[in-house]
Scaffold this active site. Structure first.
Site, PDB file in Angstrom:
ATOM      1  N   HIS A 173     -15.919 -12.928  25.688  1.00  0.00           N
ATOM      2  CA  HIS A 173     -16.017 -12.776  24.226  1.00  0.00           C
ATOM      3  C   HIS A 173     -16.639 -11.424  23.915  1.00  0.00           C
ATOM      4  CE1 HIS A 173     -16.412 -14.540  20.148  1.00  0.00           C
ATOM      5  NE2 HIS A 173     -17.577 -13.901  20.080  1.00  0.00           N
TER       6      HIS A 173
ATOM      7  N   MET B  18     -17.983 -20.359  12.880  1.00  0.00           N
ATOM      8  CA  MET B  18     -19.265 -19.709  13.168  1.00  0.00           C
ATOM      9  C   MET B  18     -20.397 -20.699  12.918  1.00  0.00           C
ATOM     10  SD  MET B  18     -18.783 -16.638  14.279  1.00  0.00           S
ATOM     11  CE  MET B  18     -20.542 -16.277  14.382  1.00  0.00           C
TER      12      MET B  18
ATOM     13  N   GLY C  26     -22.316 -19.236  18.325  1.00  0.00           N
ATOM     14  CA  GLY C  26     -23.645 -19.077  17.760  1.00  0.00           C
ATOM     15  C   GLY C  26     -24.567 -20.223  18.111  1.00  0.00           C
TER      16      GLY C  26
HETATM   17  C1  DX5 Z   1     -23.022 -13.518  16.654  1.00  0.00           C
HETATM   18  C2  DX5 Z   1     -21.962 -13.270  17.699  1.00  0.00           C
HETATM   19  C3  DX5 Z   1     -22.068 -14.206  18.836  1.00  0.00           C
HETATM   20  C4  DX5 Z   1     -23.364 -14.098  19.610  1.00  0.00           C
HETATM   21  C5  DX5 Z   1     -23.632 -15.397  20.294  1.00  0.00           C
HETATM   22  O1  DX5 Z   1     -22.796 -12.711  15.572  1.00  0.00           O
HETATM   23  O2  DX5 Z   1     -20.673 -13.414  17.119  1.00  0.00           O
HETATM   24  O3  DX5 Z   1     -20.935 -14.116  19.685  1.00  0.00           O
HETATM   25  O4  DX5 Z   1     -23.345 -13.066  20.546  1.00  0.00           O
HETATM   26  O5  DX5 Z   1     -24.896 -15.345  20.883  1.00  0.00           O
HETATM   27  P1  DX5 Z   1     -25.776 -16.662  21.100  1.00  0.00           P
HETATM   28  O6  DX5 Z   1     -24.966 -17.577  21.985  1.00  0.00           O
HETATM   29  O7  DX5 Z   1     -27.021 -16.157  21.746  1.00  0.00           O
HETATM   30  O8  DX5 Z   1     -26.000 -17.272  19.735  1.00  0.00           O
HETATM   31 ZN    ZN Z   2     -18.921 -13.662  18.457  1.00  0.00          ZN
END
Ligand code: DX5
Ligand code: ZN
Length: 231
Positions: free
Chosen positions: A31, A136, A176
């Protein structure tokens, strides 16, 4: 269940090593969080970094999350850099149907992301142009944020909406605050692809963390399927 580790939480000075470690851990998706400092209050990296990573890995599926305004301006350049899938934000594009079909025309998979506060009603009309919906579960911009609990209902609603639109094969990704505690719940609610940032990269043993999150999610999903939860 697919796990798509987010490079945002990696050490940017050793991206190639991080990538190799993920591949060795059996990951098939990566990702990539692209932020423009306008759509979200943070700036990350762009096409040149993706292009360099692509040279290091021909196999990994590059799932590119575009947190940028008017993403239609950059579709071809992300394709040329090595993206396999482009995920645009519903809030960042006035003409998502046009952009999503253009992404497919360019030979990539197309995804649509919804911020926590955005309704998913447009899915009814956009489902035929989609390969994936990204729900999200934090407000985008930073890794390491806390999972927003309303996301469970939103995942269930997304699954129901896709089924009603005859698009049951469209994947649901959740991004997230996913870790050992949330992954099983998100999987039971109907997610197919889990993004993990801090849960993988801040773990003492990232490889073990990947395995543990995936196992927990797979088990929860199997149980939910056995209960016929999504019928
Ligand atoms: C947030 C990003 C995510 C983030 C996830 O804006 O889109 O992809 O890197 O990180 P974690 O898993 O630590 O919430
Ligand atoms: Zn992301």
């Amino acid at each position: 269940m697919i796990l798509s580790p987010s490079l945002l939480s990696a050490d940017f000075s050793r991206l190639a090593d991080e990538l190799a470690a993920l591949e060795a851990a059996g990951i098939s998706w990566l990702h990539l969080d692209i932020m423009d400092g306008a759509f979200v209050p943070n700036i990350t990296f762009g096409q040149p970094v993706i292009k360099s990573l692509r040279k290091r890995s021909s196999k990994l599926f590059f799932d590119v999350h575009l947190m940028i305004e008017e993403p239609a301006r950059y579709l071809e350049s992300f394709r040329d850099a090595g993206a396999d899938m482009l995920v645009i934000h519903a809030e960042a594009d006035r003409h998502p149907q046009r952009t999503l079909s253009e992404i497919r025309r360019l030979g990539m998979k197309a995804g649509l992301a919804f911020n926590p506060g955005t309704d998913i009603a447009s899915l009814r009309w956009l489902a035929p142009d989609l390969d994936m919906v990204l729900v999200m579960s934090v407000n985008p911009g930073f890794s390491g944020q806390k999972f927003i609990p309303q996301s469970f209902d939103k995942i269930r609603a997304t699954r129901a909406m896709l089924n009603a639109a005859g698009a049951g094969d469209v994947l649901i990704q959740v991004d997230g605050g996913i870790g050992l505690a949330t992954a099983p719940l998100v999987a039971a609610a109907g997610a197919d692809v889990l993004v993990c940032g801090n849960a993988v990269f801040k773990a003492d043993d990232p490889r073990a963390a990947i395995g543990a999150v995936k196992d927990a999610a797979d088990e929860a999903r199997e149980n939910a399927l056995a209960r016929g939860q999504w019928n």
